[in-house]
Design an enzyme around this catalytic site. Structure first.
Site, mmCIF file in Angstrom:
data_model
loop_
_atom_site.group_PDB
_atom_site.id
_atom_site.type_symbol
_atom_site.label_atom_id
_atom_site.label_comp_id
_atom_site.label_asym_id
_atom_site.label_seq_id
_atom_site.Cartn_x
_atom_site.Cartn_y
_atom_site.Cartn_z
ATOM 1 N N ASN A 8 43.725 32.257 92.976
ATOM 2 C CA ASN A 8 44.674 31.157 93.093
ATOM 3 C C ASN A 8 43.872 29.901 93.432
ATOM 4 O O ASN A 8 43.422 29.733 94.561
ATOM 5 C CB ASN A 8 45.695 31.478 94.202
ATOM 6 C CG ASN A 8 46.654 30.321 94.431
ATOM 7 O OD1 ASN A 8 46.677 29.360 93.676
ATOM 8 N ND2 ASN A 8 47.457 30.423 95.492
ATOM 9 N N TRP A 9 43.711 29.046 92.417
ATOM 10 C CA TRP A 9 42.877 27.851 92.617
ATOM 11 C C TRP A 9 43.634 26.714 93.300
ATOM 12 O O TRP A 9 43.058 25.653 93.564
ATOM 13 C CB TRP A 9 42.301 27.383 91.269
ATOM 14 C CG TRP A 9 41.202 28.264 90.754
ATOM 15 C CD1 TRP A 9 40.505 29.218 91.465
ATOM 16 C CD2 TRP A 9 40.641 28.274 89.427
ATOM 17 N NE1 TRP A 9 39.562 29.811 90.663
ATOM 18 C CE2 TRP A 9 39.619 29.256 89.407
ATOM 19 C CE3 TRP A 9 40.901 27.560 88.263
ATOM 20 C CZ2 TRP A 9 38.868 29.527 88.257
ATOM 21 C CZ3 TRP A 9 40.160 27.826 87.121
ATOM 22 C CH2 TRP A 9 39.146 28.801 87.122
ATOM 23 N N LYS A 10 44.928 26.903 93.545
ATOM 24 C CA LYS A 10 45.725 25.883 94.253
ATOM 25 C C LYS A 10 45.491 24.498 93.645
ATOM 26 O O LYS A 10 45.320 24.389 92.434
ATOM 27 C CB LYS A 10 45.401 25.925 95.750
ATOM 28 C CG LYS A 10 45.556 27.348 96.301
ATOM 29 C CD LYS A 10 45.561 27.427 97.792
ATOM 30 C CE LYS A 10 45.724 28.882 98.203
ATOM 31 N NZ LYS A 10 45.902 29.063 99.622
ATOM 32 N N HIS A 96 54.915 31.245 96.157
ATOM 33 C CA HIS A 96 53.744 31.208 97.044
ATOM 34 C C HIS A 96 54.155 30.565 98.377
ATOM 35 O O HIS A 96 54.990 29.649 98.404
ATOM 36 C CB HIS A 96 52.603 30.410 96.407
ATOM 37 C CG HIS A 96 51.343 30.512 97.212
ATOM 38 N ND1 HIS A 96 51.109 29.696 98.286
ATOM 39 C CD2 HIS A 96 50.304 31.369 97.133
ATOM 40 C CE1 HIS A 96 49.943 30.044 98.832
ATOM 41 N NE2 HIS A 96 49.436 31.055 98.153
ATOM 42 N N GLU A 98 52.916 28.449 100.246
ATOM 43 C CA GLU A 98 52.792 26.994 100.352
ATOM 44 C C GLU A 98 53.984 26.304 99.699
ATOM 45 O O GLU A 98 54.397 25.222 100.123
ATOM 46 C CB GLU A 98 51.448 26.540 99.759
ATOM 47 C CG GLU A 98 50.311 26.876 100.729
ATOM 48 C CD GLU A 98 48.994 27.257 100.088
ATOM 49 O OE1 GLU A 98 48.784 26.963 98.905
ATOM 50 O OE2 GLU A 98 48.169 27.885 100.797
ATOM 51 N N GLU A 169 51.367 38.321 101.248
ATOM 52 C CA GLU A 169 50.429 37.386 101.869
ATOM 53 C C GLU A 169 51.003 36.919 103.205
ATOM 54 O O GLU A 169 51.872 36.035 103.227
ATOM 55 C CB GLU A 169 50.210 36.166 100.973
ATOM 56 C CG GLU A 169 49.639 36.493 99.614
ATOM 57 C CD GLU A 169 49.033 35.259 98.952
ATOM 58 O OE1 GLU A 169 47.817 35.248 98.761
ATOM 59 O OE2 GLU A 169 49.776 34.316 98.670
ATOM 60 N N GLY A 175 44.204 31.032 104.176
ATOM 61 C CA GLY A 175 43.336 29.880 104.375
ATOM 62 C C GLY A 175 42.893 29.698 105.818
ATOM 63 O O GLY A 175 42.355 28.660 106.179
ATOM 64 N N SER A 214 42.804 35.222 103.125
ATOM 65 C CA SER A 214 41.419 35.239 103.590
ATOM 66 C C SER A 214 40.599 36.422 103.069
ATOM 67 O O SER A 214 39.765 36.959 103.784
ATOM 68 C CB SER A 214 41.369 35.166 105.125
ATOM 69 O OG SER A 214 41.948 33.947 105.572
ATOM 70 N N GLY A 235 42.393 32.997 97.364
ATOM 71 C CA GLY A 235 42.393 31.535 97.301
ATOM 72 C C GLY A 235 40.974 30.995 97.419
ATOM 73 O O GLY A 235 40.213 30.970 96.454
ATOM 74 N N GLY A 236 40.604 30.588 98.623
ATOM 75 C CA GLY A 236 39.316 29.926 98.872
ATOM 76 C C GLY A 236 38.111 30.609 98.230
ATOM 77 O O GLY A 236 37.277 29.942 97.599
HETATM 78 P P1 PGA Z 1 43.130 32.304 100.900
HETATM 79 O O1 PGA Z 1 44.474 32.014 100.054
HETATM 80 O O2 PGA Z 1 42.406 33.431 100.172
HETATM 81 O O3 PGA Z 1 42.374 31.015 100.847
HETATM 82 O O4 PGA Z 1 43.548 32.704 102.258
HETATM 83 C C1 PGA Z 1 45.226 33.056 99.488
HETATM 84 C C2 PGA Z 1 46.446 32.513 98.790
HETATM 85 O O5 PGA Z 1 47.039 31.534 99.264
HETATM 86 O O6 PGA Z 1 46.881 33.040 97.746
#
Ligand code: PGA
Length: 250
Positions: A8-10, A96, A98, A169, A175, A214, A235-236
């Site tokens: 997930n590149w957000k 998601h 967010e 999640e 994050g 994470s 994500g990250g």
């Molecule tokens: P993260 O994000 O790996 O940076 O914690 C995961 C996500 O939001 O899908």
């Protein structure tokens, strides 16, 4: 069940950056493609077509991070399933955390997105998870049940089997560098499988449940070894091809 590793590149990456990362990833994987693993990149809308083009000759799939539940119309700023398919993408994220917590999307709205996207021929990764406050108030099960019921109740078993994956999640692990413990992940994933079983019957056993929050090259293989964990949403640690390829091979 095959294991699905999704990035997930957000809101990161221009078209050129996305294309470069996607190409680097394919070249890191291509000589020794990991068996039993599917790879998926959720790119920003603006880089969707460029990313799809970069992976076109590889098994890597591409998805969008959101979708509006209508074919077209006066919905300024929104993007339809047909537009996403037109970019060469085949997946979409729905709900998601967010979007639920920063953009205020309700479980019912997320449900409409998931249903419409599936009907339109996209595969859907439905994201669910509790906040720290909800966990501490002992509301894990009710939160997961509500989010799943609102999204899955109206779907047919065939539609789910064809294109639905769930990503658990925990919001407090996204994050933050704080991974859920193995016991937390086992408990939540078993809960998700049970709730799905109540809604969908035997179909529930065939739906992939991914963990996200994470995930890094160092913890990926231990998480993947847990019961009811059928993949990872990253994500990250997915922003750089090298680190994401290590997770894919974990
Ligand atoms: P993260 O994000 O790996 O940076 O914690 C995961 C996500 O939001 O899908």
């Amino acid at each position: 069940m095959r294991t699905l590793i999704a990035a997930n590149w957000k809101m990161f990456k221009t078209r050129a950056e996305a294309q470069q990362t996607a190409r680097d990833l394919v070249s890191l994987l291509q000589n020794d493609w990991p068996q039993e693993r599917d790879v998926l990149l959720f790119a920003p809308f603006t880089a969707l077509a460029a990313t799809a083009e970069a992976v076109a000759d590889s098994p890597v799939a591409v998805g969008a991070q959101d979708v509006y539940p209508a074919a077209e119309g006066a919905f300024t700023g929104e993007v339809s399933p047909g537009m996403i398919l037109d970019c060469g993408a085949s997946w979409v994220l729905a709900g998601h955390s967010e979007r639920r917590h920063i953009l205020g999307e309700s479980p019912a709205f997320v449900g409409r997105k998931a249903a419409f996207a599936l009907e339109s021929g996209l595969s859907v990764m439905l994201c669910i998870g509790e906040t720290l406050e909800e966990r501490e108030a002992d509301k894990l099960e009710i939160v997961l049940r509500t989010q799943l019921e609102q999204a899955v109740r109206g779907l047919s078993a065939e539609a789910c089997l064809k294109g639905l994956a769930i990503a658990y999640e925990p919001v407090w692990a996204i994050g933050t560098g704080k991974v859920a413990s193995e016991a937390d992940i086992l408990e939540a994933h078993a809960m998700v499988r049970n709730i799905l079983g109540v809604i969908l019957g035997s179909t529930a056993g065939s739906l992939p449940i991914l963990y996200g929050g994470s995930v890094k090259p160092e913890n990926a293989s231990a998480i993947l070894a847990l019961d009811n964990v059928n993949g990872l949403l990253v994500g990250g640690a997915s922003l750089r091809a090298e680190s994401f390829s290590k997770i894919i091979r974990a």
